[in-house]
Design an enzyme around this catalytic site. Structure first.
Site, PDB file in Angstrom:
ATOM      1  CG  ASP A 156      -1.863   2.586   6.339  1.00 30.43           C
ATOM      2  OD1 ASP A 156      -2.431   3.557   6.877  1.00 30.43           O
ATOM      3  OD2 ASP A 156      -2.039   2.276   5.146  1.00 30.43           O
ATOM      4  CG  ASP A 178      -1.672   1.254   1.430  1.00 26.18           C
ATOM      5  OD1 ASP A 178      -2.450   1.594   0.531  1.00 26.18           O
ATOM      6  OD2 ASP A 178      -1.480   1.912   2.462  1.00 26.18           O
ATOM      7  CG  ASP A 222      -1.692   7.364  -0.006  1.00 24.07           C
ATOM      8  OD1 ASP A 222      -0.803   8.173  -0.286  1.00 24.07           O
ATOM      9  OD2 ASP A 222      -2.537   6.954  -0.828  1.00 24.07           O
TER      10      ASP A 222
END
Length: 228
Positions: free
Chosen positions: A171, A12, A14
């Site tokens: 995240d 991922d 961001d």
């Protein structure tokens, strides 16, 4: 490093590779303020972490009664975000070390993000991560964003990898759920550490409960090689 056999790694972007959330928050705050919504807070923003920009804006249209077309809102938010990101985007140092180590070992890698392709390319270029990360998939390019597995499955297909051979770094809870739905292993590094007890994280294959403060490239590499 012991060989990682057929392992591929999908990141991922961001909140995982880069700390872009402050820029996304500010771009969203500016956009909403322009439409008369002046009380959007960081706590509000955190509830959208892990959801694609397009889906976030669709939710905002409903929540805040925004009348502008979704495409116009998306273009405006991306414009504001790119201006902020181009001025300052911080790469998480241990993530940069991890990417470099994997690149040096010849491990296939991809980025699968809820951001637009334009935003992904701009961030990777401005941070220098594009030296190792050249295979990209935006949630805008698949039928369903996270927590659906589409973006990760598309990344695996581009890498020529079987889902079972892929490890995802995430995240946010929707991303961790998407990795599981894709049949991939997941290293979870919660951006919002207080969410570490979310079942999406506790069921991850490797969980750094303290988020980026706890994550180290060495620990991730040791886990990968032990399971290779």
């Amino acid at each position: 490093m012991r060989t990682l056999n057929h392992t591929s790694v999908i990141f991922d972007l961001d909140g995982t590779l880069v700390d872009s959330e402050p820029n996304y928050f500010e771009a969203g705050r500016q956009l909403l303020a322009e439409h008369g919504i002046s009380d959007f807070t960081w706590a509000d923003h955190e509830t959208y972490v892990g959801i694609s920009t397009q889906e976030t804006l669709a939710l905002w249209k409903e929540r805040y009664g925004l009348r502008a077309p979704l495409a116009d809102l998306l273009a405006e938010k991306n414009r504001r975000y790119l201006a902020l990101a181009g001025a300052s985007t911080r790469v998480f140092p241990q993530m940069a070390k991890f990417v470099q180590a994997l690149g040096g070992a010849g491990v296939p890698m991809a980025v699968a993000s809820g951001s637009s392709r334009t935003a992904i390319e701009a961030i990777l270029a401005v941070t220098g991560l594009d030296a190792h990360l050249t295979t990209l998939v935006s949630a805008d390019e698949v039928a369903h964003g996270k927590p659906a597995p589409d973006v990760f499955l598309a990344a695996a297909a581009l890498l020529g990898a079987e889902p079972a051979d892929c490890v995802v770094l995430e995240d946010a809870a929707p991303g961790a759920l998407a990795a599981r739905a894709a049949g991939m292993r997941c290293i979870a590094v919660p951006y919002v550490a207080a969410q570490a007890d979310d079942p999406a994280f506790t069921s991850a294959d490797l969980l750094f409960r303290g988020g980026q403060e706890e994550f180290t490239a060495q620990a991730a590499l040791e886990w990968l090689t032990a399971g290779a």
